[in-house]
Design a protein around this motif. Structure first.
Motif, PDB file in Angstrom:
ATOM      1  N   MET A   1       0.822  -1.209   0.000  1.00 31.02           N
ATOM      2  CA  MET A   1       0.000   0.000   0.000  1.00 31.02           C
ATOM      3  C   MET A   1       0.858   1.261   0.000  1.00 31.02           C
ATOM      4  N   ARG A   2       1.984   1.241   0.691  1.00 28.24           N
ATOM      5  CA  ARG A   2       2.914   2.379   0.642  1.00 28.24           C
ATOM      6  C   ARG A   2       3.463   2.551  -0.772  1.00 28.24           C
ATOM      7  N   PHE A   3       3.770   1.431  -1.424  1.00 34.25           N
ATOM      8  CA  PHE A   3       4.292   1.479  -2.789  1.00 34.25           C
ATOM      9  C   PHE A   3       3.253   2.069  -3.750  1.00 34.25           C
ATOM     10  N   ILE A   4       2.001   1.680  -3.580  1.00 35.59           N
ATOM     11  CA  ILE A   4       0.932   2.249  -4.410  1.00 35.59           C
ATOM     12  C   ILE A   4       0.866   3.757  -4.207  1.00 35.59           C
ATOM     13  N   LYS A   5       0.995   4.192  -2.973  1.00 33.22           N
ATOM     14  CA  LYS A   5       0.958   5.631  -2.669  1.00 33.22           C
ATOM     15  C   LYS A   5       2.171   6.351  -3.286  1.00 33.22           C
ATOM     16  N   GLU A   6       3.323   5.665  -3.385  1.00 35.64           N
ATOM     17  CA  GLU A   6       4.490   6.237  -4.065  1.00 35.64           C
ATOM     18  C   GLU A   6       4.231   6.371  -5.564  1.00 35.64           C
ATOM     19  N   ILE A   7       3.611   5.355  -6.147  1.00 39.75           N
ATOM     20  CA  ILE A   7       3.306   5.390  -7.579  1.00 39.75           C
ATOM     21  C   ILE A   7       2.345   6.530  -7.882  1.00 39.75           C
ATOM     22  N   ASP A   8       1.314   6.666  -7.059  1.00 38.58           N
ATOM     23  CA  ASP A   8       0.348   7.761  -7.239  1.00 38.58           C
ATOM     24  C   ASP A   8       0.124   8.441  -5.890  1.00 38.58           C
ATOM     25  N   PRO A   9       0.875   9.522  -5.616  1.00 41.10           N
ATOM     26  CA  PRO A   9       0.718  10.223  -4.340  1.00 41.10           C
ATOM     27  C   PRO A   9      -0.682  10.789  -4.110  1.00 41.10           C
ATOM     28  N   HIS A  10      -1.484  10.884  -5.170  1.00 39.29           N
ATOM     29  CA  HIS A  10      -2.850  11.399  -5.047  1.00 39.29           C
ATOM     30  C   HIS A  10      -3.887  10.278  -4.975  1.00 39.29           C
ATOM     31  N   ALA A  11      -3.426   9.049  -4.796  1.00 45.96           N
ATOM     32  CA  ALA A  11      -4.350   7.915  -4.704  1.00 45.96           C
ATOM     33  C   ALA A  11      -5.385   8.189  -3.632  1.00 45.96           C
ATOM     34  N   GLN A  12      -6.625   7.853  -3.920  1.00 47.47           N
ATOM     35  CA  GLN A  12      -7.743   8.092  -3.011  1.00 47.47           C
ATOM     36  C   GLN A  12      -8.249   6.771  -2.445  1.00 47.47           C
TER      37      GLN A  12
ATOM     38  N   LEU B   1      -6.984   5.377  -8.430  1.00 47.84           N
ATOM     39  CA  LEU B   1      -5.683   5.893  -8.832  1.00 47.84           C
ATOM     40  C   LEU B   1      -5.788   6.640 -10.148  1.00 47.84           C
ATOM     41  N   PHE B   2      -4.848   7.520 -10.346  1.00 47.00           N
ATOM     42  CA  PHE B   2      -4.708   8.270 -11.603  1.00 47.00           C
ATOM     43  C   PHE B   2      -5.999   8.989 -11.979  1.00 47.00           C
ATOM     44  N   TYR B   3      -6.715   9.493 -10.973  1.00 44.12           N
ATOM     45  CA  TYR B   3      -8.012  10.114 -11.257  1.00 44.12           C
ATOM     46  C   TYR B   3      -7.877  11.433 -11.987  1.00 44.12           C
ATOM     47  N   GLU B   4      -6.661  12.010 -12.020  1.00 42.38           N
ATOM     48  CA  GLU B   4      -6.509  13.233 -12.792  1.00 42.38           C
ATOM     49  C   GLU B   4      -6.374  12.919 -14.289  1.00 42.38           C
ATOM     50  N   GLU B   5      -6.246  11.638 -14.608  1.00 39.76           N
ATOM     51  CA  GLU B   5      -6.232  11.180 -16.000  1.00 39.76           C
ATOM     52  C   GLU B   5      -7.595  10.566 -16.305  1.00 39.76           C
ATOM     53  N   GLU B   6      -7.920  10.417 -17.551  1.00 44.66           N
ATOM     54  CA  GLU B   6      -9.188   9.781 -17.926  1.00 44.66           C
ATOM     55  C   GLU B   6      -8.914   8.494 -18.670  1.00 44.66           C
ATOM     56  N   PRO B   7      -9.503   7.405 -18.332  1.00 35.20           N
ATOM     57  CA  PRO B   7     -10.288   7.175 -17.121  1.00 35.20           C
ATOM     58  C   PRO B   7      -9.366   6.791 -15.964  1.00 35.20           C
TER      59      PRO B   7
END
Length: 173
Positions: free
Chosen positions: A45-56, A77-83
């Motif tokens: 989960m920390r690694f996921i947060k590193e990949i996307d610091p804006h993960a919700q 993840l990557f919610y600032e991108e579509e989709p």
């Protein structure tokens, strides 16, 4: 980063079971499913947060699976991108050692859901910053978990009718 690249990075680092599925309806997007042992859970989960610091963080779905208890953490993840990419990270623990690391320091919004799963299923979230009960009254018996399906679950005599007309004896006429 594509969903496929994301999954490959996760698999390379953690050697976990992970795959992508595509949801066609009602909102077309890809979903990543990751199963991880509880010993690697927090690091993943920390690694996921590193990949996307804006993960919700969204929610935890806990369940009594017979021999073990499971917890599925839902993320976006990557919610600032579509989709965006919907990610479900599942971990589990045996009923005789119901411990999973808390993610309160990684995803602070997960704490109320960890508290809920603690009191209803008996999963102990190690390191949870606020272990107080959330829903059950303070005088509710310790060691009884309303969503457990085994002998630690709620006893029939503990169920109280809150006035539902179908359960008051009359039923539907």
């Amino acid at each position: 980063m594509t969903p496929e690249e994301f999954i490959e990075r996760i698999k390379e680092k953690f050697e976990v079971d992970a795959h992508i599925s595509e949801n066609k309806q009602p909102h077309p997007r890809k979903r990543a499913w990751i199963n991880v042992d509880r010993t690697k859970f927090k690091d993943l989960m920390r690694f996921i947060k590193e990949i996307d610091p804006h993960a919700q963080f969204s929610i935890i779905i806990g369940e009594d699976r017979g021999e073990y208890l499971s917890a599925e953490y839902h993320l976006e993840l990557f919610y600032e991108e579509e989709p965006s990419l919907s990610v479900i990270v599942a971990t589990s623990c045996p009923k005789d050692d119901p411990k999973i690391p808390s993610l309160g320091d990684v995803f602070p919004s997960s704490v109320p859901y960890e508290r809920e799963n603690r009191e209803f299923l008996g999963i102990e979230f190690e390191g949870i910053p606020d272990p107080r009960r959330l829903f059950l009254p303070d005088d509710f018996p310790e060691g009884v978990y309303p969503l457990r399906l085994d002998d630690k679950g709620i006893k029939p005599e503990m169920v109280k009718n809150a006035g539902h007309p179908y359960k008051m004896g009359g039923g539907r006429k």
